[in-house]
Design a protein around this motif. Structure first.
Motif, short mmCIF file in Angstrom:
data_model
loop_
_atom_site.label_atom_id
_atom_site.label_comp_id
_atom_site.label_asym_id
_atom_site.label_seq_id
_atom_site.Cartn_x
_atom_site.Cartn_y
_atom_site.Cartn_z
N ALA A 85 21.29 10.29 -1.66
CA ALA A 85 20.06 9.87 -0.99
C ALA A 85 18.98 10.93 -1.09
CB ALA A 85 20.35 9.55 0.48
N ALA A 86 19.38 12.19 -0.94
CA ALA A 86 18.42 13.29 -1.07
C ALA A 86 17.85 13.34 -2.48
CB ALA A 86 19.09 14.61 -0.71
N GLY A 87 18.70 13.10 -3.50
CA GLY A 87 18.23 13.09 -4.87
C GLY A 87 17.24 11.97 -5.12
N PHE A 88 17.54 10.77 -4.60
CA PHE A 88 16.63 9.64 -4.78
C PHE A 88 15.33 9.86 -4.02
CE2 PHE A 88 14.90 5.47 -3.74
CZ PHE A 88 14.89 4.87 -4.99
N ALA A 89 15.43 10.39 -2.79
CA ALA A 89 14.22 10.67 -2.01
C ALA A 89 13.34 11.70 -2.71
CB ALA A 89 14.61 11.16 -0.62
N THR A 90 13.96 12.74 -3.26
CA THR A 90 13.21 13.76 -3.98
C THR A 90 12.55 13.17 -5.22
OG1 THR A 90 14.75 15.45 -3.21
CG2 THR A 90 13.33 16.05 -5.04
N LEU A 91 13.29 12.32 -5.94
CA LEU A 91 12.73 11.65 -7.11
C LEU A 91 11.50 10.83 -6.72
CD1 LEU A 91 13.08 10.82 -10.15
CD2 LEU A 91 14.40 8.86 -9.29
N THR A 92 11.59 10.13 -5.60
CA THR A 92 10.47 9.33 -5.12
C THR A 92 9.26 10.18 -4.81
OG1 THR A 92 11.95 7.64 -4.21
CG2 THR A 92 9.73 7.74 -3.30
N LEU A 93 9.48 11.29 -4.10
CA LEU A 93 8.37 12.16 -3.72
C LEU A 93 7.76 12.86 -4.92
CD1 LEU A 93 9.97 13.71 -0.50
CD2 LEU A 93 8.04 12.12 -0.58
N VAL A 94 8.60 13.29 -5.86
CA VAL A 94 8.10 14.01 -7.03
C VAL A 94 7.29 13.10 -7.93
CG1 VAL A 94 8.81 15.12 -9.19
CG2 VAL A 94 9.87 15.81 -7.03
N THR A 95 7.83 11.91 -8.24
CA THR A 95 7.17 11.02 -9.19
C THR A 95 5.97 10.31 -8.58
OG1 THR A 95 8.80 9.31 -8.63
CG2 THR A 95 9.21 10.64 -10.60
N ALA A 96 5.82 10.35 -7.26
CA ALA A 96 4.65 9.75 -6.62
C ALA A 96 3.37 10.53 -6.94
CB ALA A 96 4.84 9.67 -5.11
N LYS A 97 3.52 11.77 -7.40
CA LYS A 97 2.37 12.60 -7.73
C LYS A 97 2.21 12.66 -9.25
CE LYS A 97 3.30 15.50 -3.68
NZ LYS A 97 3.64 16.87 -3.21
N PRO A 98 1.11 12.10 -9.79
CA PRO A 98 0.92 12.10 -11.25
C PRO A 98 0.73 13.51 -11.80
CG PRO A 98 -1.07 11.35 -10.13
CD PRO A 98 0.00 11.47 -9.08
N VAL A 99 1.10 13.70 -13.06
CA VAL A 99 0.95 15.00 -13.70
C VAL A 99 0.45 14.82 -15.13
CG1 VAL A 99 3.40 15.00 -14.33
CG2 VAL A 99 2.13 17.14 -14.34
N ASP A 100 -0.73 15.34 -15.42
CA ASP A 100 -1.30 15.39 -16.77
C ASP A 100 -1.26 14.06 -17.51
OD1 ASP A 100 -1.74 18.02 -16.25
OD2 ASP A 100 -0.21 18.80 -17.61
N GLY A 101 -1.49 12.97 -16.79
CA GLY A 101 -1.54 11.66 -17.44
C GLY A 101 -0.20 11.13 -17.90
N LEU A 102 0.90 11.66 -17.40
CA LEU A 102 2.23 11.17 -17.79
C LEU A 102 2.46 9.78 -17.21
CD1 LEU A 102 4.98 11.76 -19.12
CD2 LEU A 102 5.71 12.77 -16.95
N GLY A 150 3.19 22.01 -20.51
CA GLY A 150 4.27 22.63 -19.76
C GLY A 150 4.58 21.88 -18.48
N ALA A 151 3.53 21.36 -17.83
CA ALA A 151 3.74 20.61 -16.59
C ALA A 151 4.52 19.32 -16.84
CB ALA A 151 2.40 20.28 -15.94
N VAL A 152 4.24 18.66 -17.96
CA VAL A 152 4.97 17.43 -18.31
C VAL A 152 6.43 17.74 -18.62
CG1 VAL A 152 5.19 15.64 -20.08
CG2 VAL A 152 2.96 16.15 -19.10
N LEU A 153 6.68 18.81 -19.35
CA LEU A 153 8.05 19.19 -19.65
C LEU A 153 8.82 19.50 -18.37
CD1 LEU A 153 10.31 19.95 -21.61
CD2 LEU A 153 9.33 22.25 -21.76
N THR A 154 8.19 20.21 -17.46
CA THR A 154 8.83 20.51 -16.17
C THR A 154 9.14 19.23 -15.41
OG1 THR A 154 7.70 22.64 -16.03
CG2 THR A 154 8.57 21.72 -13.98
N ARG A 155 8.20 18.27 -15.41
CA ARG A 155 8.42 17.00 -14.72
C ARG A 155 9.59 16.24 -15.33
NH1 ARG A 155 5.39 13.37 -11.82
NH2 ARG A 155 4.88 15.25 -10.64
#
Length: 298
Positions: A167-184, A72-77
């Motif tokens: 810019a906010a979308g790209f910054a959010t993408l950077t912050l979100v994807t910087a944190k790994p989730v379930d080996g994705l 579920g965490a991967v699907l959310t990501r």
């Protein structure tokens, strides 16, 4: 004898590669829109769909889909990444339409690292060298991409507003994807995130506006735009974020306008003025500071 680079150096190299490849995307996207008569949203849709499709095919042939984590965490990501891809592309192209390519790029790419640094400052005050790097990079990109505007105040404000949203979308993408989730891994993230985001943009553009002329140059441009500055560039970017601070990741995106400016001069004969060359030098120095004195990741 082994010449393997440390993980921090590999991350920095991946971020540099991503920024340079993104810089070729602007020229490719502009040529595709001109030769195929596509709207900006349609170009963005093809970019994400081709990029996501290419990454998915690579995973299928290499067996990556068998080890893909299905949680579920991967699907959310993936849904989050797809939505952010679509938001970034749609907002950026709206800013281009309302203002200009240079102004939209300057505002979007210049504001992204500032937003990431501000988000990080909530948890910890940015280091001195980070502030120097961000400030220098923003100043450099302003000089590199600045051009006078004769737009009305309302149109200019709307264009800048959409650029800041991008810019906010790209910054959010950077912050979100910087944190790994379930080996994705980065490549599945690009594959399915790109397909989700491309589908959203295709719906926004409307099927009648997606007709693509079956000409060799158009098809090659479409393939290049999807594979090189999208699938490969974002895969490198997400790989680089694994061991790099998000601020450094956002700063790396500033290599896009620098690369685009150099390519425009070499391939299109566009000459940079004295201020632009000063901006390019300041931007390169600011990025060097960011790589030389990186912010700790923890």
């Amino acid at each position: 004898m082994s010449f393997a680079l440390p993980s921090r150096a590999r991350s920095s190299a991946a971020l540099v590669l991503a920024g340079v490849l993104w810089g070729t995307g602007g020229l490719a996207g502009s040529l595709l829109a001109e030769r195929a008569g596509l709207s900006p949203l349609a170009v963005g849709a093809y970019r994400l769909l081709i990029g996501g499709g290419a990454a998915t095919l690579f995973l299928a042939f290499t067996g990556g889909l068998r080890t893909f984590p299905r949680t579920g965490a991967v699907l959310t990501r993936l849904l989050t990444v797809g939505g952010l891809f679509a938001l970034f592309q749609a907002s950026y192209f709206a800013a281009v339409k309302l203002s200009s390519v240079s102004m939209a790029t300057m505002t979007t790419i210049g504001a992204a690292p500032v937003l990431v640094a501000m988000a990080g400052a909530i948890r910890r005050r940015p280091g001195r060298w980070t502030l120097v790097s961000v400030g220098g990079a923003v100043a450099g990109i302003v000089l590199l991409r600045w051009s006078p505007s004769d737009l009305s105040p309302a149109r200019l404000a709307a264009g800048i507003g959409f650029a800041l949203l991008a810019a906010a979308g790209f910054a959010t993408l950077t912050l979100v994807t910087a944190k790994p989730v379930d080996g994705l891994e980065p490549l599945p993230t690009i594959a399915f995130g790109g397909l989700i985001g491309g589908t959203l943009l295709a719906v926004l553009a409307g099927p009648p506006n997606l007709a693509l002329p079956l000409h060799a140059d158009v098809l090659l441009l479409t393939a290049y735009l999807g594979v090189v500055p999208t699938a490969l560039a974002y895969a490198a970017y997400l790989r680089g974020l694994v061991d790099a601070h998000p601020v450094l990741g956002a700063l790396s995106a500033m290599l896009e306008p620098l690369t685009a400016a150099v390519l425009s001069g070499v391939l299109l004969g566009e000459r940079l003025g004295a201020l632009s060359w000063c901006g390019a030098a300041i931007l390169a120095a600011a990025l060097a500071v960011g790589y030389w004195r990186p912010e700790p990741t923890t």
